[in-house]
Write an enzyme that holds these catalytic residues in place. Structure first.
Site, PDB file in Angstrom:
ATOM      1  N   GLY A  93       6.486  60.965 -23.269  1.00 18.75           N
ATOM      2  CA  GLY A  93       5.062  61.223 -23.070  1.00 18.75           C
ATOM      3  C   GLY A  93       4.415  60.198 -22.157  1.00 18.75           C
ATOM      4  O   GLY A  93       3.546  60.533 -21.343  1.00 18.75           O
ATOM      5  N   ARG A 122       2.922  68.470 -26.600  1.00 15.38           N
ATOM      6  CA  ARG A 122       1.996  67.350 -26.735  1.00 15.38           C
ATOM      7  C   ARG A 122       0.781  67.524 -25.836  1.00 15.38           C
ATOM      8  O   ARG A 122       0.867  68.124 -24.762  1.00 15.38           O
ATOM      9  CB  ARG A 122       2.721  66.032 -26.458  1.00 15.38           C
ATOM     10  N   ASP A 315       2.664  52.500 -32.846  1.00 14.83           N
ATOM     11  CA  ASP A 315       4.068  52.895 -32.940  1.00 14.83           C
ATOM     12  C   ASP A 315       4.762  52.321 -34.165  1.00 14.83           C
ATOM     13  O   ASP A 315       5.897  52.706 -34.471  1.00 14.83           O
ATOM     14  CB  ASP A 315       4.826  52.465 -31.679  1.00 14.83           C
ATOM     15  N   LYS A 342       2.176  62.737 -31.702  1.00 14.54           N
ATOM     16  CA  LYS A 342       3.251  61.931 -31.118  1.00 14.54           C
ATOM     17  C   LYS A 342       4.492  62.819 -30.940  1.00 14.54           C
ATOM     18  O   LYS A 342       4.392  64.047 -30.899  1.00 14.54           O
ATOM     19  CB  LYS A 342       3.533  60.718 -32.012  1.00 14.54           C
ATOM     20  N   ARG A 387      11.310  57.065 -33.829  1.00 15.41           N
ATOM     21  CA  ARG A 387      10.745  56.051 -34.722  1.00 15.41           C
ATOM     22  C   ARG A 387      10.831  56.482 -36.190  1.00 15.41           C
ATOM     23  O   ARG A 387      10.959  55.635 -37.076  1.00 15.41           O
ATOM     24  CB  ARG A 387       9.313  55.727 -34.313  1.00 15.41           C
TER      25      ARG A 387
END
EC number: 2.5.1.19
Length: 427
Positions: A93, A122, A315, A342, A387
């Site tokens: 992104g 997104r 994040d 995200k 993540r």
């Protein structure tokens, strides 16, 4: 479906260096591609997202070559060549949003930007709308809200713009576009966000003024390439710090890591939870503070997180949730609307994986309430999100956990599971 099984880990012990900062690598590659001459990016992140950036810049005529652990970049001197094919941003992104700003003022150049299924979902309108106000010609699905997006470079005029929500990516896209615009481009932030773009502008001698929460730039002339050393990525370090905090007997030191204060909100929250953390800034490169962080096992307690800290740790919220699962009492995390858009809907992904590990959690439109006390062994899903994969490997580490589709970690940290196992084995 493939899964990686982590047996219960005893104390984590040792020192490590994490891969280069993803945000700095993206931006460093882009600015070197714009520069005149040849520059090296030392110790960059070489992973899915940043390799997408290298390939896109090659398609725009820049020479990007790997030299061992480094990148050698020969720039285009402010003028890219028109790509012969669609520019594939993969899962990145940051790449897509910054690239919109970079290409908007390349008069006459035509490019189409796309990405994987996650990236095509997104929101891009938050970048497209202010760029259009500068004169950019951008179109795409849902009137420019979703990729694929088509850009036709056009003359740009400066813009004074207040971000409706904190976003370093939107800020950076507008600053990059401002380098090609007539007049001043000014971006005002409601709260501070990561400032890697501003620091790199200074490193390369690009026009920049910062006044409080206002950042300004204007049209630049040709500028020379400069070498750049990329610090270790704090977002990657965070997984090992939290793993040490929640695993009895652990002590881990992460060295050579970026400690930019616009990125380290997690340290503030973890200290408030009672974490035994120490850190020190030792040096800086290209204006980026670099140092070490030590984490020792701690008995954490739940806290109410200040929503003003979220942009400084956006994040790290998944791994904060992992810490909260082991903390005594309740942790309340507000201000999470950006996490809905995200790589995955991270609010939902966090809630579902906490439940899979036996943790009680409430999920609101933009908040999470986590009742900690420990987790039980379970199987977690990354939801196609690097993540989430790494955060829930950490959450389940003390008791054992299975992580579905572990390859998603390679988007930002190709050696993550090997490094985690090495620290476990060191004890």
């Amino acid at each position: 479906m493939d899964a990686f099984r982590l047996a219960p880990c005893g104390p984590l012990r040792g020192r490590l260096r994490v891969p280069g900062d993803k945000s700095v690598t993206h931006r460093g590659l882009m600015l070197l591609a714009l520069a005149e001459g040849e520059g090296r990016l030392f110790y960059p992140l070489k992973a899915g997202d940043t390799l997408s950036t290298a390939r896109v810049l090659q398609a725009l005529g820049a020479e990007v070559r790997e030299e061992g652990p480094h990148f050698l970049v020969r720039g285009r001197g402010l003028r890219f060549q028109e790509p012969e094919d669609v520019l594939d941003c993969g899962n990145a992104g940051t790449l897509m949003r910054l690239l919109l700003g970079l290409l908007a003022g390349q008069e006459g150049l035509f490019a189409v930007l796309t990405g994987d299924a996650s990236l095509r979902r997104r929101p891009m309108g938050r970048v497209v709308a202010p760029l259009r106000a500068m004169g950019a010609r951008v179109d795409g699905r849902e009137e420019g809200e979703r990729a694929p997006l088509a850009v036709r470079g056009a003359p740009l005029r400066g813009l004074r713009y207040t971000l409706p929500v904190p976003s370093a990516q939107v800020k950076s896209a507008l600053l990059l576009a401002g380098l090609f615009a007539e007049g001043v481009t000014e971006v005002e932030e409601p709260t501070p966000t990561r400032d890697h773009t501003e620091r790199l502008f200074r490193h390369f001698g690009l026009p920049l003024e910062v006044e409080g929460r206002k950042v300004r730039t204007w049209r630049t002339g040709p500028f020379p390439a400069k070498d750049l050393v990329v610090p270790g990525d704090f977002s990657s370090a965070a997984f090992f710090l939290v793993a040490a905090l929640v695993t009895p007997g652990s002590e881990v030191v992460v060295e050579g890591v970026g400690l930019n204060p616009t990125r380290t909100g997690l340290l503030t929250v973890l200290k408030a939870m009672g974490a035994d953390l120490e850190w020190q800034v030792l040096e800086g490169e290209a204006g980026e503070p670099v140092g070490w962080v030590r984490a020792r096992h701690s008995l954490l307690k739940g806290v109410a997180v200040d929503p003003g800290l979220i942009p400084l740790m956006v994040d790290e919220v998944p791994v904060l949730a992992a810490a909260a699962a082991w903390a005594e009492g309740e942790t309340y995390i507000p201000g999470l609307s950006e996490l809905r858009v995200k790589e995955s809907d991270r609010v939902r992904a966090i809630a579902e994986n906490l439940r899979a590990l036996g943790v009680e959690v409430e999920e609101g439109p933009d908040w999470l309430r986590i009742r900690g006390g420990g987790v039980r062994p379970g199987r977690v899903r990354p939801f196609h999100d690097h993540r989430i994969a790494m955060a829930f490997a950490v959450a389940g580490l003390p008791v054992g956990v299975e992580v579905e589709e572990p390859h998603w970690a390679e988007i930002s940290y190709p050696g993550f599971f090997q490094d985690l196992l090495r620290l476990c084995a060191a004890s």
